[in-house]
Scaffold this motif. Structure first.
Motif, PDB file in Angstrom:
ATOM      1  N   UNK A 248      46.603  34.895  36.496  1.00 23.05           N
ATOM      2  CA  UNK A 248      46.183  36.258  36.793  1.00 23.05           C
ATOM      3  C   UNK A 248      46.961  37.253  35.933  1.00 23.05           C
ATOM      4  N   UNK A 249      46.230  38.233  35.401  1.00 22.40           N
ATOM      5  CA  UNK A 249      46.852  39.276  34.570  1.00 22.40           C
ATOM      6  C   UNK A 249      47.048  40.536  35.411  1.00 22.40           C
ATOM      7  N   UNK A 250      48.288  40.939  35.559  1.00 20.99           N
ATOM      8  CA  UNK A 250      48.598  42.155  36.300  1.00 20.99           C
ATOM      9  C   UNK A 250      48.974  43.313  35.390  1.00 20.99           C
ATOM     10  N   UNK A 251      48.879  43.098  34.072  1.00 24.34           N
ATOM     11  CA  UNK A 251      49.156  44.178  33.126  1.00 24.34           C
ATOM     12  C   UNK A 251      47.905  44.980  32.806  1.00 24.34           C
ATOM     13  N   UNK A 252      46.781  44.615  33.401  1.00 24.01           N
ATOM     14  CA  UNK A 252      45.533  45.359  33.242  1.00 24.01           C
ATOM     15  C   UNK A 252      45.004  45.680  34.645  1.00 24.01           C
ATOM     16  N   UNK A 253      44.192  46.723  34.750  1.00 27.11           N
ATOM     17  CA  UNK A 253      43.733  47.128  36.079  1.00 27.11           C
ATOM     18  C   UNK A 253      42.679  46.155  36.610  1.00 27.11           C
ATOM     19  N   UNK A 254      42.647  45.936  37.926  1.00 26.93           N
ATOM     20  CA  UNK A 254      41.618  45.070  38.509  1.00 26.93           C
ATOM     21  C   UNK A 254      40.244  45.710  38.407  1.00 26.93           C
ATOM     22  N   UNK A 255      39.218  44.870  38.427  1.00 27.62           N
ATOM     23  CA  UNK A 255      37.841  45.365  38.380  1.00 27.62           C
ATOM     24  C   UNK A 255      37.030  44.652  39.463  1.00 27.62           C
ATOM     25  N   UNK A 256      37.048  45.179  40.672  1.00 27.46           N
ATOM     26  CA  UNK A 256      36.361  44.523  41.788  1.00 27.46           C
ATOM     27  C   UNK A 256      34.848  44.585  41.692  1.00 27.46           C
ATOM     28  N   UNK A 257      34.348  45.622  41.033  1.00 27.51           N
ATOM     29  CA  UNK A 257      32.896  45.763  40.860  1.00 27.51           C
ATOM     30  C   UNK A 257      32.660  46.658  39.656  1.00 27.51           C
ATOM     31  N   UNK A 258      31.477  46.560  39.105  1.00 24.15           N
ATOM     32  CA  UNK A 258      30.985  47.570  38.172  1.00 24.15           C
ATOM     33  C   UNK A 258      29.548  47.876  38.567  1.00 24.15           C
ATOM     34  N   UNK A 259      29.103  49.034  38.176  1.00 27.79           N
ATOM     35  CA  UNK A 259      27.760  49.470  38.539  1.00 27.79           C
ATOM     36  C   UNK A 259      27.819  50.727  39.389  1.00 27.79           C
ATOM     37  N   UNK A 260      26.666  51.295  39.607  1.00 20.60           N
ATOM     38  CA  UNK A 260      26.538  52.535  40.380  1.00 20.60           C
ATOM     39  C   UNK A 260      26.227  52.182  41.833  1.00 20.60           C
ATOM     40  N   UNK A 261      27.185  52.418  42.721  1.00 21.82           N
ATOM     41  CA  UNK A 261      27.006  52.052  44.120  1.00 21.82           C
ATOM     42  C   UNK A 261      26.371  53.163  44.946  1.00 21.82           C
ATOM     43  N   UNK A 262      26.583  54.408  44.563  1.00 24.93           N
ATOM     44  CA  UNK A 262      26.060  55.540  45.307  1.00 24.93           C
ATOM     45  C   UNK A 262      24.808  56.071  44.613  1.00 24.93           C
ATOM     46  N   UNK A 263      23.763  56.286  45.397  1.00 23.30           N
ATOM     47  CA  UNK A 263      22.500  56.833  44.881  1.00 23.30           C
ATOM     48  C   UNK A 263      21.860  55.919  43.835  1.00 23.30           C
ATOM     49  N   UNK A 264      22.035  54.632  44.005  1.00 28.43           N
ATOM     50  CA  UNK A 264      21.320  53.657  43.168  1.00 28.43           C
ATOM     51  C   UNK A 264      20.139  53.164  43.996  1.00 28.43           C
ATOM     52  N   UNK A 265      18.944  53.606  43.639  1.00 27.11           N
ATOM     53  CA  UNK A 265      17.772  53.348  44.474  1.00 27.11           C
ATOM     54  C   UNK A 265      17.007  52.090  44.077  1.00 27.11           C
ATOM     55  N   UNK A 266      17.431  51.432  43.024  1.00 28.31           N
ATOM     56  CA  UNK A 266      16.751  50.202  42.609  1.00 28.31           C
ATOM     57  C   UNK A 266      17.759  49.204  42.045  1.00 28.31           C
ATOM     58  N   UNK A 267      18.806  48.872  42.818  1.00 26.50           N
ATOM     59  CA  UNK A 267      19.846  47.997  42.265  1.00 26.50           C
ATOM     60  C   UNK A 267      19.405  46.543  42.179  1.00 26.50           C
TER      61      UNK A 267
END
Length: 250
Positions: free
Chosen positions: A44-63
């Protein structure tokens, strides 16, 4: 507060804290962090920020929602302090940044070329929807484990309550019927989170060794878990067509 809003607000605060210089694993994430202990190129690399998700979670009407294993190999010139994405996160929240499709941006592609990880997912979504103009900004991607590593060299066993809080409960509020999970470790998740027994999708796959199983989620959505030996991504054109037939999408 909804699970989706709570998730967005938590990670906005957490990444802001990380960018501000506090790199300690907070108590709320400690069990998740400890659920994987890869060595060598899987460390595990802790020298870079975690990325739990990518994408538009709010107001995404066709995910189109897809679940992966972890954010992959670290590229410090982008994700470490002083890197391109790190500098962007000084001026925007994590949720705003995640909605920009950063790994298909001109900054990323000018450095590393087209990101095959994401391009495969874009292609899958367009085939699935039979829409070659499907916008990549509608893609939503969650990880089984939110920290970077160059490979996966040990079992990923996040606690069930953690996955419900940080992945499945928020996804349950997105407007989509099917949630696609790629990679063998996802086959161990349904039992861990107490899902009802699923069923195998009986499909003649063109790729040897491919497996697929469908599970009903408490949200009423369907979780489709897929894997093939040595690959944790979406199927190609032929197997996507077979999957669509099995799901009644064509």
């Amino acid at each position: 507060m909804s699970a989706l809003v709570a998730l967005v607000e938590f990670w906005d605060r957490e990444i802001e804290r990380w960018v501000g210089g506090d790199r300690a694993i907070p108590p709320r994430l400690q069990r998740w962090f400890e659920s994987y202990s890869g060595k060598g190129h899987g460390e595990v690399r802790l020298d870079v920020f975690p990325e739990p998700y990518t994408g538009r979670l709010v107001d995404n009407h066709a995910p189109v929602v897809m679940l992966g294993l972890n954010p992959g190999a670290a590229v410090p010139s982008f994700q470490a302090p002083g890197g391109v994405f790190f500098e962007q996160l000084k001026t925007m929240s994590y949720s705003e940044w995640a909605a920009t499709v950063p790994y298909a941006s001109k900054e990323w592609e000018s450095f590393a070329g087209r990101n095959r990880f994401y391009q495969n997912r874009f292609a899958f979504a367009r085939r699935l929807l039979d829409d070659p103009r499907w916008p990549a900004s509608d893609g939503v991607y969650f990880e089984l484990y939110p920290y970077h590593s160059s490979g996966v060299t040990a079992a990923m066993s996040p606690p069930g309550d953690v996955l419900r809080e940080f992945v499945l409960d928020p996804i349950g509020e997105l407007d989509t019927q099917h949630v696609f999970a790629f990679g063998k470790p996802w086959f161990w998740v349904p039992d861990r989170i107490g899902l009802r027994a699923g069923r195998d999708l009986n499909v003649e796959w063109s790729t040897a060794g491919r497996q697929a199983r469908i599970y009903p989620l408490p949200s009423g959505q369907d979780l489709i878990v897929m894997a093939q030996p040595g690959y944790a991504g979406p199927p190609g054109a032929a197997d996507t067509a077979a999957l669509m037939n099995a799901l009644g999408l064509r």
